[in-house]
Design a protein around this motif. Structure first.
Motif, PDB file in Angstrom:
ATOM      1  N   LEU A  11      -7.052 -47.811  27.701  1.00 43.39           N
ATOM      2  CA  LEU A  11      -7.385 -48.190  25.787  1.00 43.39           C
ATOM      3  C   LEU A  11      -8.646 -48.091  26.732  1.00 43.39           C
ATOM      4  N   SER A  12      -9.844 -48.719  27.822  1.00 45.90           N
ATOM      5  CA  SER A  12     -10.844 -48.263  27.652  1.00 45.90           C
ATOM      6  C   SER A  12     -11.507 -47.565  27.617  1.00 45.90           C
ATOM      7  N   ASP A  13     -10.687 -46.946  28.605  1.00 43.29           N
ATOM      8  CA  ASP A  13     -11.242 -45.004  28.549  1.00 43.29           C
ATOM      9  C   ASP A  13     -12.327 -44.214  27.210  1.00 43.29           C
ATOM     10  N   VAL A  14     -11.096 -44.920  26.041  1.00 41.65           N
ATOM     11  CA  VAL A  14     -11.113 -45.032  25.079  1.00 41.65           C
ATOM     12  C   VAL A  14     -13.053 -45.118  24.852  1.00 41.65           C
ATOM     13  N   ASP A  15     -13.917 -45.876  24.724  1.00 43.28           N
ATOM     14  CA  ASP A  15     -14.548 -45.950  24.969  1.00 43.28           C
ATOM     15  C   ASP A  15     -15.729 -45.632  25.987  1.00 43.28           C
ATOM     16  N   LYS A  16     -15.498 -44.994  26.760  1.00 45.52           N
ATOM     17  CA  LYS A  16     -16.223 -43.992  27.857  1.00 45.52           C
ATOM     18  C   LYS A  16     -16.049 -42.204  27.129  1.00 45.52           C
ATOM     19  N   LEU A  17     -15.211 -42.132  26.012  1.00 40.16           N
ATOM     20  CA  LEU A  17     -15.016 -41.331  25.494  1.00 40.16           C
ATOM     21  C   LEU A  17     -16.429 -40.744  24.740  1.00 40.16           C
ATOM     22  N   ILE A  18     -16.056 -41.757  23.966  1.00 37.41           N
ATOM     23  CA  ILE A  18     -17.103 -42.530  22.709  1.00 37.41           C
ATOM     24  C   ILE A  18     -18.434 -42.329  23.340  1.00 37.41           C
ATOM     25  N   ARG A  19     -18.758 -42.771  24.072  1.00 42.74           N
ATOM     26  CA  ARG A  19     -20.405 -42.771  25.179  1.00 42.74           C
ATOM     27  C   ARG A  19     -19.953 -41.539  25.827  1.00 42.74           C
ATOM     28  N   HIS A  20     -19.715 -40.464  26.259  1.00 38.50           N
ATOM     29  CA  HIS A  20     -20.094 -39.497  26.642  1.00 38.50           C
ATOM     30  C   HIS A  20     -20.245 -38.449  25.398  1.00 38.50           C
ATOM     31  N   CYS A  21     -19.859 -38.357  24.804  1.00 40.41           N
ATOM     32  CA  CYS A  21     -19.949 -37.960  23.398  1.00 40.41           C
ATOM     33  C   CYS A  21     -21.500 -38.579  22.845  1.00 40.41           C
ATOM     34  N   ALA A  27     -18.723 -32.931  19.982  1.00 43.19           N
ATOM     35  CA  ALA A  27     -17.798 -33.426  20.246  1.00 43.19           C
ATOM     36  C   ALA A  27     -16.955 -32.565  19.486  1.00 43.19           C
ATOM     37  N   SER A  28     -16.356 -31.140  20.338  1.00 41.41           N
ATOM     38  CA  SER A  28     -15.460 -30.861  19.810  1.00 41.41           C
ATOM     39  C   SER A  28     -13.888 -31.309  19.383  1.00 41.41           C
ATOM     40  N   ILE A  29     -13.487 -31.515  18.532  1.00 46.95           N
ATOM     41  CA  ILE A  29     -11.964 -32.094  17.988  1.00 46.95           C
ATOM     42  C   ILE A  29     -10.857 -31.211  17.172  1.00 46.95           C
ATOM     43  N   ASP A  30      -9.856 -32.078  17.886  1.00 49.90           N
ATOM     44  CA  ASP A  30      -8.749 -30.963  17.421  1.00 49.90           C
ATOM     45  C   ASP A  30      -7.120 -31.708  17.830  1.00 49.90           C
ATOM     46  N   GLY A  85     -16.658 -44.261  16.492  1.00 48.14           N
ATOM     47  CA  GLY A  85     -17.831 -43.780  17.198  1.00 48.14           C
ATOM     48  C   GLY A  85     -18.144 -42.790  17.414  1.00 48.14           C
ATOM     49  N   ILE A  86     -16.777 -41.337  16.502  1.00 53.49           N
ATOM     50  CA  ILE A  86     -17.540 -40.208  16.417  1.00 53.49           C
ATOM     51  C   ILE A  86     -17.318 -39.526  15.837  1.00 53.49           C
ATOM     52  N   ALA A  87     -16.683 -39.876  14.948  1.00 56.26           N
ATOM     53  CA  ALA A  87     -16.544 -39.194  13.579  1.00 56.26           C
ATOM     54  C   ALA A  87     -17.835 -39.549  12.313  1.00 56.26           C
TER      55      ALA A  87
END
Length: 299
Positions: A11-21, A27-30, A85-87
């Motif tokens: 779950l902590s990787d979700v925050d990492k993904l948001i920070r990368h974006c 953020a290319s999303i699908d 965090g993204i949308a």
């Protein structure tokens, strides 16, 4: 070029993904879903793919049957975190192929896409409306090195809610990466051709409207529409009668029918002449029957 894939397990990787974006502003999303329509109360996203740089993709398990329990049991909370965090982050450009679908999924679960958005499918359509608009065709056309990544043996035969997590994630990740690379290719061409203002101010805004309509429906005044149907049905009947009985139209129609009749007789006469020539050369019962039928038609 291969696409590096990371399937999130913590779950902590979700925050990492948001920070990368946030860092790349991209953020290319699908979404992949269980195959139910957006309007269905049973529709749910199984995974979300996100690409923030070309050549890679991260996939977040959501309500997938093979997702880790900490994701599957809390997928709505995970989706809300990604949405916040993204949308809903206006500093991040959201990119998708047919963005109205991704927008619709987010809307269904309480997230509104804010800030700049780019629908690569609409960009391609605006530049070239005469070829197919699906992602697979355009990946083959513009990114041949990705080729037939969707042609996994047996994958297409499985229903969307039963596709295994790993091949589904590979499929989704390459969708995201391909879409980002196509966006980088198509956007400069919109600017070069002067079509970018039309794309940005009309088509992309239309995407948001369509997504809202698909989620919330459209208010329809049924009695008013029925009144229009009745009114125009009567007008059409009246105008048709007046047109068909106008002297000019009647003369035109008479001449038209006469022309059709004369052309028909001329063709029959020519065919009769050809059959007679053949009969003179050699008697034939079938030709005699044909001649008889043609003579009756001419009368």
């Amino acid at each position: 070029m291969s696409s590096k894939l990371k399937i999130i397990e913590k779950l902590s990787d979700v925050d990492k993904l948001i920070r990368h974006c946030e860092t790349t502003g991209t953020a290319s999303i699908d979404f992949e879903t269980n195959g139910k329509p957006l309007s269905s109360p049973f529709m749910s996203p199984t995974i979300l793919g996100v690409t923030f740089q070309p050549g890679s993709a991260w996939v977040v398990p959501l309500n997938h049957f093979e997702a880790p329990k900490k994701f599957r049991n809390n997928w709505k909370e995970v989706l809300k975190d990604l949405g916040d965090g993204i949308a809903e982050n206006p500093a991040i450009t959201k990119i998708a192929w047919n963005l109205s679908f991704e927008t619709g999924v987010f809307l269904k679960f309480g997230t509104v896409i804010r800030g700049r958005a780019f629908d690569a499918m609409l960009a391609k359509y605006l530049l070239d409306e005469n070829t197919l608009n699906d992602l697979e065709t355009n990946v083959r056309r513009f990114l041949p090195e990705f080729g037939d990544y969707k042609q996994q043996p047996g994958f297409k035969k499985l229903p969307w809610d039963r596709k295994p997590l790993i091949p589904l994630s590979e499929y989704c990740g390459k969708d995201c990466d391909s879409t980002l690379q196509l966006q980088l290719f198509l956007e400069p061409r919109l600017m070069e051709t002067g079509l970018y203002p039309l794309f940005r101010n009309m088509l992309c805004m239309g995407t948001r409207v369509i997504s809202n309509m698909e989620n919330q429906g459209v208010v329809i005044d049924v009695p008013y529409l029925q009144k229009l149907v009745d009114t125009y049905d009567a007008l059409l009947t009246e105008n048709t009668f007046q047109l068909t009985n106008h002297p000019t139209i009647k003369r035109f129609d008479k001449n038209r029918l006469e022309g059709i009749k004369n052309a028909f007789i001329e063709n029959i006469t020519q065919e009769i002449s050809e059959v007679n020539k053949k009969l003179k050369a050699a008697p034939d019962r079938r030709l005699e029957n044909k001649l008889k039928n043609l003579s009756e038609k001419k009368r």
